[in-house]
Design a protein around this motif. Structure first.
Motif, PDB file in Angstrom:
ATOM      1  N   UNK A 144      -5.175  17.793 -11.424  1.00  0.00           N
ATOM      2  CA  UNK A 144      -4.452  16.822 -10.613  1.00  0.00           C
ATOM      3  C   UNK A 144      -4.719  17.014  -9.137  1.00  0.00           C
ATOM      4  N   UNK A 145      -3.791  16.537  -8.315  1.00  0.00           N
ATOM      5  CA  UNK A 145      -3.960  16.576  -6.868  1.00  0.00           C
ATOM      6  C   UNK A 145      -4.234  17.994  -6.344  1.00  0.00           C
ATOM      7  N   UNK A 146      -3.445  19.013  -6.749  1.00  0.00           N
ATOM      8  CA  UNK A 146      -3.738  20.366  -6.247  1.00  0.00           C
ATOM      9  C   UNK A 146      -5.139  20.835  -6.622  1.00  0.00           C
ATOM     10  N   UNK A 147      -5.596  20.492  -7.828  1.00  0.00           N
ATOM     11  CA  UNK A 147      -6.921  20.906  -8.292  1.00  0.00           C
ATOM     12  C   UNK A 147      -8.009  20.352  -7.390  1.00  0.00           C
ATOM     13  N   UNK A 148      -7.916  19.059  -7.083  1.00  0.00           N
ATOM     14  CA  UNK A 148      -8.965  18.403  -6.299  1.00  0.00           C
ATOM     15  C   UNK A 148      -8.944  18.880  -4.851  1.00  0.00           C
ATOM     16  N   UNK A 149      -7.750  18.962  -4.278  1.00  0.00           N
ATOM     17  CA  UNK A 149      -7.655  19.352  -2.867  1.00  0.00           C
ATOM     18  C   UNK A 149      -8.077  20.807  -2.661  1.00  0.00           C
ATOM     19  N   UNK A 150      -7.710  21.682  -3.595  1.00  0.00           N
ATOM     20  CA  UNK A 150      -8.152  23.077  -3.488  1.00  0.00           C
ATOM     21  C   UNK A 150      -9.674  23.155  -3.606  1.00  0.00           C
ATOM     22  N   UNK A 156      -7.464  10.584  -3.300  1.00  0.00           N
ATOM     23  CA  UNK A 156      -6.964  11.494  -4.340  1.00  0.00           C
ATOM     24  C   UNK A 156      -5.486  11.218  -4.625  1.00  0.00           C
ATOM     25  N   UNK A 157      -4.699  11.100  -3.558  1.00  0.00           N
ATOM     26  CA  UNK A 157      -3.265  10.842  -3.740  1.00  0.00           C
ATOM     27  C   UNK A 157      -3.032   9.533  -4.492  1.00  0.00           C
ATOM     28  N   UNK A 158      -3.795   8.502  -4.130  1.00  0.00           N
ATOM     29  CA  UNK A 158      -3.633   7.206  -4.794  1.00  0.00           C
ATOM     30  C   UNK A 158      -4.045   7.276  -6.261  1.00  0.00           C
ATOM     31  N   UNK A 159      -5.116   7.999  -6.543  1.00  0.00           N
ATOM     32  CA  UNK A 159      -5.641   8.075  -7.910  1.00  0.00           C
ATOM     33  C   UNK A 159      -4.656   8.730  -8.867  1.00  0.00           C
ATOM     34  N   UNK A 160      -3.856   9.675  -8.347  1.00  0.00           N
ATOM     35  CA  UNK A 160      -2.920  10.396  -9.220  1.00  0.00           C
ATOM     36  C   UNK A 160      -1.486   9.902  -9.090  1.00  0.00           C
ATOM     37  N   UNK A 161      -1.277   8.845  -8.296  1.00  0.00           N
ATOM     38  CA  UNK A 161       0.084   8.315  -8.148  1.00  0.00           C
ATOM     39  C   UNK A 161       0.595   7.788  -9.484  1.00  0.00           C
ATOM     40  N   UNK A 169      -6.102   2.195  -7.377  1.00  0.00           N
ATOM     41  CA  UNK A 169      -6.653   2.217  -6.017  1.00  0.00           C
ATOM     42  C   UNK A 169      -6.365   0.925  -5.254  1.00  0.00           C
ATOM     43  N   UNK A 170      -5.727  -0.035  -5.928  1.00  0.00           N
ATOM     44  CA  UNK A 170      -5.357  -1.264  -5.217  1.00  0.00           C
ATOM     45  C   UNK A 170      -4.240  -1.015  -4.207  1.00  0.00           C
ATOM     46  N   UNK A 171      -3.644   0.144  -4.253  1.00  0.00           N
ATOM     47  CA  UNK A 171      -2.669   0.491  -3.213  1.00  0.00           C
ATOM     48  C   UNK A 171      -3.375   0.752  -1.877  1.00  0.00           C
ATOM     49  N   UNK A 216      -3.648  13.374   8.930  1.00  0.00           N
ATOM     50  CA  UNK A 216      -2.371  13.488   8.254  1.00  0.00           C
ATOM     51  C   UNK A 216      -1.588  14.673   8.780  1.00  0.00           C
ATOM     52  N   UNK A 217      -0.290  14.664   8.483  1.00  0.00           N
ATOM     53  CA  UNK A 217       0.544  15.818   8.754  1.00  0.00           C
ATOM     54  C   UNK A 217      -0.021  17.016   7.988  1.00  0.00           C
ATOM     55  N   UNK A 218       0.012  18.219   8.558  1.00  0.00           N
ATOM     56  CA  UNK A 218      -0.511  19.391   7.847  1.00  0.00           C
ATOM     57  C   UNK A 218       0.150  19.614   6.497  1.00  0.00           C
ATOM     58  N   UNK A 219       1.366  19.066   6.331  1.00  0.00           N
ATOM     59  CA  UNK A 219       2.059  19.258   5.054  1.00  0.00           C
ATOM     60  C   UNK A 219       1.741  18.130   4.087  1.00  0.00           C
ATOM     61  N   UNK A 220       0.602  17.486   4.280  1.00  0.00           N
ATOM     62  CA  UNK A 220       0.210  16.354   3.454  1.00  0.00           C
ATOM     63  C   UNK A 220       0.607  16.554   1.993  1.00  0.00           C
ATOM     64  N   UNK A 221       0.852  15.434   1.343  1.00  0.00           N
ATOM     65  CA  UNK A 221       1.274  15.504  -0.054  1.00  0.00           C
ATOM     66  C   UNK A 221       0.348  16.382  -0.863  1.00  0.00           C
ATOM     67  N   UNK A 222       0.955  17.332  -1.562  1.00  0.00           N
ATOM     68  CA  UNK A 222       0.147  18.275  -2.325  1.00  0.00           C
ATOM     69  C   UNK A 222       0.173  17.979  -3.807  1.00  0.00           C
ATOM     70  N   UNK A 223       1.063  17.098  -4.232  1.00  0.00           N
ATOM     71  CA  UNK A 223       1.099  16.705  -5.634  1.00  0.00           C
ATOM     72  C   UNK A 223       1.683  17.756  -6.522  1.00  0.00           C
TER      73      UNK A 223
END
Length: 300
Positions: A175-181, A230-235, A245-247, A293-300
């Motif tokens: 998920x989001x943590x996997x991709x961002x890491x 990434x955030x949109x894909x896992x929303x 991704x239409x968001x 983005x804010x450093x605390x960007x959504x981490x999922x």
């Protein structure tokens, strides 16, 4: 007379409880306070981290100093970031008492690891920490972004979070943590930690996650733009990318971008690599946020 040539004396269960009693400390769930009371466990964490005498180590949430003392056995310097004023105030004295020969190589920073903007002293090369479980992913991502000098690390987190951080595309927990890491580093599971080495014992299992820094994917898109995709894909998990991704952009732009990126429109976010997300972000460039983005960007 104190032998200042000796290595640190590590904290055991009795010492941890004595320190807590002295401070009238009642560990709170809110701050994820579970203190390691087993010297063998902290030595294992340090050994698995691969830290050497040439490393400058950042530790987050040192608490009463169990892991800090074990790090000072081998690291060249340790900077500990502690949010709790009471704990941060006591820590230098604990180090002076238990590791007098290493005390000058230690510094504590009172602050929130998710909000710090710098770390004092030489650029840190390693992150080793028992991360507060309720904020472990955003703290890790913030420090990876803030401190490009970090070459590697080992963190203890909740077992399920460890699984997510180290997951590969196609895994149920990817998920989001996997991709961002993966943007920052090669990540792997490095073992499990039992509940009985903590005081108080947590009601969740713990896992070790090791990572080695790598260059982020070469791209014309910014990290913020890639992470927005990434955030949109896992929303909406298990939904086709063409829809979720239409968001970010109109349907025709999404279709064109996926085709340009070589990603099937009915693919789901959990099947894509970080490089796939990079290509989509490049194709959607003019539709994505331009501001950091804010450093605390959504981490999922």
């Amino acid at each position: 007379m104190t032998d200042t040539s000796a290595g640190p004396r590590l904290l055991g269960s009795a010492e941890v409880r004595l320190l807590a009693a002295e401070l009238d400390l009642r560990p709170t769930k809110q701050r994820g306070q579970n203190f390691v009371i087993d010297p063998n466990t902290v030595r294992r964490i340090v050994r698995e981290s691969g830290v050497t005498g040439s490393d400058v180590v950042v530790e987050v949430g040192p608490g009463l100093g169990s892991l800090t003392l074990a790090l000072l056995e081998v690291a060249g310097r340790v900077v500990a970031i502690e949010l709790d004023e009471l704990l941060a105030g006591r820590l230098p004295r604990t180090i002076a008492e238990h590791a007098p020969a290493q005390a000058e190589r230690f510094e504590v920073v009172l602050g929130d690891a998710m909000r710090i903007t710098e770390v004092p002293g030489p650029p840190p090369t390693a992150l080793v920490a028992n991360l507060p479980y309720n904020v472990s992913v955003p703290v890790l991502l913030h420090l990876l972004a803030l401190l490009p000098s970090l070459e590697r690390g080992l963190v203890m987190v909740q077992s399920e979070v460890a699984d997510r951080l180290a997951a590969r595309p196609g895994s149920k927990v990817y998920g989001v943590p996997s991709v961002k890491a993966a943007w920052y580093a090669d990540v792997r599971r490095a073992g499990a930690i039992g509940r009985n080495v903590f005081w108080p014992a947590p009601n969740v299992d713990s896992g070790l996650v090791a990572w080695t820094r790598r260059e982020p994917p070469a791209t014309t898109a910014t990290r913020e733009q890639v992470f927005a995709v990434v955030d949109a894909a896992f929303a909406q998990r298990r939904k086709a990318l063409r829809g979720v991704l239409r968001s970010l952009a109109p349907a025709e732009r999404v279709d064109a971008a996926l085709e340009q990126a070589g990603v099937p429109p009915l693919a789901r976010g959990e099947t894509l690599t970080v490089e796939d997300y990079v290509r989509i972000a490049e194709a959607l460039d003019d539709q994505l946020p331009q501001d950091p983005q804010d450093p605390q960007e959504a981490a999922g």
